[in-house]
Motif scaffolding. Structure first.
Motif, PDB file in Angstrom:
ATOM      1  N   THR A   1      32.871  35.684  52.627  1.00  0.00           N
ATOM      2  CA  THR A   1      33.971  34.990  53.291  1.00  0.00           C
ATOM      3  C   THR A   1      33.922  33.475  53.073  1.00  0.00           C
ATOM      4  N   ARG A   2      32.724  32.922  52.972  1.00  0.00           N
ATOM      5  CA  ARG A   2      32.620  31.483  52.719  1.00  0.00           C
ATOM      6  C   ARG A   2      33.180  31.114  51.347  1.00  0.00           C
ATOM      7  N   LEU A   3      32.863  31.934  50.339  1.00  0.00           N
ATOM      8  CA  LEU A   3      33.356  31.683  48.987  1.00  0.00           C
ATOM      9  C   LEU A   3      34.869  31.875  48.928  1.00  0.00           C
ATOM     10  N   ILE A   4      35.400  32.882  49.634  1.00  0.00           N
ATOM     11  CA  ILE A   4      36.845  33.110  49.674  1.00  0.00           C
ATOM     12  C   ILE A   4      37.557  31.913  50.280  1.00  0.00           C
ATOM     13  N   LYS A   5      37.047  31.413  51.409  1.00  0.00           N
ATOM     14  CA  LYS A   5      37.664  30.267  52.078  1.00  0.00           C
ATOM     15  C   LYS A   5      37.616  29.028  51.197  1.00  0.00           C
ATOM     16  N   GLN A   6      36.464  28.786  50.577  1.00  0.00           N
ATOM     17  CA  GLN A   6      36.304  27.608  49.730  1.00  0.00           C
ATOM     18  C   GLN A   6      37.231  27.677  48.518  1.00  0.00           C
ATOM     19  N   SER A   7      37.369  28.873  47.930  1.00  0.00           N
ATOM     20  CA  SER A   7      38.242  29.052  46.774  1.00  0.00           C
ATOM     21  C   SER A   7      39.704  28.844  47.148  1.00  0.00           C
ATOM     22  N   LEU A   8      40.113  29.370  48.304  1.00  0.00           N
ATOM     23  CA  LEU A   8      41.491  29.217  48.751  1.00  0.00           C
ATOM     24  C   LEU A   8      41.849  27.750  48.982  1.00  0.00           C
ATOM     25  N   GLU A   9      40.912  27.003  49.569  1.00  0.00           N
ATOM     26  CA  GLU A   9      41.169  25.586  49.820  1.00  0.00           C
ATOM     27  C   GLU A   9      41.399  24.825  48.518  1.00  0.00           C
ATOM     28  N   VAL A  10      40.541  25.085  47.523  1.00  0.00           N
ATOM     29  CA  VAL A  10      40.682  24.403  46.234  1.00  0.00           C
ATOM     30  C   VAL A  10      41.957  24.856  45.528  1.00  0.00           C
ATOM     31  N   LEU A  11      42.250  26.161  45.567  1.00  0.00           N
ATOM     32  CA  LEU A  11      43.431  26.680  44.888  1.00  0.00           C
ATOM     33  C   LEU A  11      44.716  26.118  45.483  1.00  0.00           C
ATOM     34  N   LEU A  12      44.831  26.108  46.810  1.00  0.00           N
ATOM     35  CA  LEU A  12      46.028  25.581  47.458  1.00  0.00           C
ATOM     36  C   LEU A  12      46.219  24.106  47.153  1.00  0.00           C
ATOM     37  N   THR A  13      45.110  23.356  47.129  1.00  0.00           N
ATOM     38  CA  THR A  13      45.190  21.937  46.791  1.00  0.00           C
ATOM     39  C   THR A  13      45.702  21.748  45.367  1.00  0.00           C
TER      40      THR A  13
ATOM     41  N   VAL B   1      38.923  32.450  39.768  1.00  0.00           N
ATOM     42  CA  VAL B   1      37.745  33.276  39.520  1.00  0.00           C
ATOM     43  C   VAL B   1      36.896  33.376  40.787  1.00  0.00           C
ATOM     44  N   GLY B   2      36.743  32.251  41.493  1.00  0.00           N
ATOM     45  CA  GLY B   2      35.958  32.244  42.722  1.00  0.00           C
ATOM     46  C   GLY B   2      36.541  33.152  43.786  1.00  0.00           C
ATOM     47  N   LEU B   3      37.859  33.184  43.888  1.00  0.00           N
ATOM     48  CA  LEU B   3      38.513  34.033  44.883  1.00  0.00           C
ATOM     49  C   LEU B   3      38.291  35.504  44.572  1.00  0.00           C
ATOM     50  N   GLY B   4      38.453  35.882  43.293  1.00  0.00           N
ATOM     51  CA  GLY B   4      38.209  37.274  42.918  1.00  0.00           C
ATOM     52  C   GLY B   4      36.757  37.673  43.100  1.00  0.00           C
ATOM     53  N   PHE B   5      35.845  36.757  42.740  1.00  0.00           N
ATOM     54  CA  PHE B   5      34.417  37.035  42.888  1.00  0.00           C
ATOM     55  C   PHE B   5      34.047  37.161  44.367  1.00  0.00           C
ATOM     56  N   GLY B   6      34.603  36.287  45.195  1.00  0.00           N
ATOM     57  CA  GLY B   6      34.327  36.346  46.629  1.00  0.00           C
ATOM     58  C   GLY B   6      34.805  37.645  47.259  1.00  0.00           C
ATOM     59  N   LEU B   7      35.989  38.120  46.827  1.00  0.00           N
ATOM     60  CA  LEU B   7      36.494  39.392  47.345  1.00  0.00           C
ATOM     61  C   LEU B   7      35.619  40.557  46.875  1.00  0.00           C
ATOM     62  N   ALA B   8      35.071  40.450  45.670  1.00  0.00           N
ATOM     63  CA  ALA B   8      34.250  41.537  45.127  1.00  0.00           C
ATOM     64  C   ALA B   8      32.945  41.690  45.894  1.00  0.00           C
ATOM     65  N   ILE B   9      32.341  40.560  46.315  1.00  0.00           N
ATOM     66  CA  ILE B   9      31.053  40.642  47.012  1.00  0.00           C
ATOM     67  C   ILE B   9      31.222  40.424  48.520  1.00  0.00           C
ATOM     68  N   PHE B  10      32.488  40.343  48.967  1.00  0.00           N
ATOM     69  CA  PHE B  10      32.799  40.186  50.387  1.00  0.00           C
ATOM     70  C   PHE B  10      32.127  38.936  50.973  1.00  0.00           C
TER      71      PHE B  10
END
Length: 301
Positions: A72-84, A61-70
């Motif tokens: 970049t900090r939220l996108i990076k943080q979401s990717l780190e948690v998701l990959l883990t 959800v964080g990754l989609g939300f981050g892409l919607a509002i552009f």
């Protein structure tokens, strides 16, 4: 007070939730372990029980939300948690299936190697509830876990048993479902933002804007193609099922194979012989089932 989070409130909530915590990791490991047991034992009830405690929802959800509002900090943080979480899930499921004495593929495992449009629709249904203040995350969490947990466990089965088809099929299903959940969040966020969008997009330089927009387009195109392909595949399978069940109701079919490469349906029939005139009449009825392009071949024993 509104029933839903504002865009800024929801962003701050995601910032607080998107951290790799020991507690969440332990819960995820337990959920994946239980789901793997359910898939291994062909138990739907056990799989559903694992979904109730799964924490997989937040980074998607964080990754989609981050892409919607552009953001970049939220996108990076979401990717780190998701990959883990993906790595932890693969490790736990692989370990379970490696030590499990039951090495055969259950029907629950086999079902997670071929994506269907229904998994995607279930996942999208859970996105709406995540924006409500009063509701907990059980309903949207279970909906998203339905689309994500079984595929990642099935990928672990493929790794543990050296089954490349299971591994790639399950990872493909996992990826497609992730993309659709993100797309649903992008669309939903733009709708919820209404007339008060965040200003973060205006503050980005032109290269960052182009990069983020290109990323969204790259996600949309293959996901849209997959949606069309999955829908057509499901319609063809249902058409073949109804066609065979009705038109060959008076014959005994001992084998039925659909060859997707040649778009050919091969039936092996025993009993009274079918004349060429009867077969031609049957072929002419394929259009009424939506499978007029399928080549019908009948082997009579």
């Amino acid at each position: 007070m509104t029933a839903n989070y504002s865009t800024r409130e929801y962003r701050e909530k995601l910032y607080d939730d998107l951290h790799v915590r020991l507690r969440d990791t332990a819960i995820l490991m337990c959920a994946i372990f239980i789901a793997s047991i359910g898939l291994n034992m062909n138990s739907t009830a056990v799989i559903i029980g694992a979904m109730l405690i799964s924490p997989l929802m937040t980074p998607i959800v964080g990754l989609g939300f981050g892409l919607a509002i552009f953001d970049t900090r939220l996108i990076k943080q979401s990717l780190e948690v998701l990959l883990t979480q993906v790595l932890v899930s693969l490790l736990v499921s692989t370990l379970y299936f490696w030590i499990s004495p039951l090495s055969y593929a259950s029907s629950e495992l086999i079902a997670r190697t071929s994506p269907t449009i229904w998994d995607v629709l279930i996942a999208i249904a859970g996105v709406i509830g995540s924006r409500k203040k009063e509701a907990n995350n059980i309903v949207p969490g279970v909906a998203i876990a339905t689309a994500l947990m079984p595929p990642i466990c099935t990928a672990g089965y493929g790794l543990a048993n050296g089954n490349v088809r299971f591994l790639l099929g399950a990872l493909y299903l996992f990826l497609i479902n992730c993309v659709f959940i993100m797309l649903a969040n992008i669309v939903g966020t733009r709708i919820f933002m209404r007339k008060s969008p965040l200003s973060s997009f205006n503050e980005l330089n032109i290269k960052m804007k182009i990069g983020l927009i290109s990323l969204i387009v790259l996600l949309v195109l293959p996901a849209s193609y997959s949606a069309v392909t999955l829908t057509m595949d499901q319609a063809r399978k249902e058409g073949i099922k109804q066609f065979v069940g009705k038109e060959f109701a008076n014959h005994t079919i001992i084998n039925q194979v659909y060859k997707s490469r040649n778009n050919e349906l091969v039936l092996t029939v025993v009993g009274d012989p079918i004349s060429e005139e009867e077969l031609e009449t049957i072929r002419q009825k394929q259009a009424s089932y939506g499978i007029q392009s399928v080549q019908l071949k009948v082997n009579q024993v």
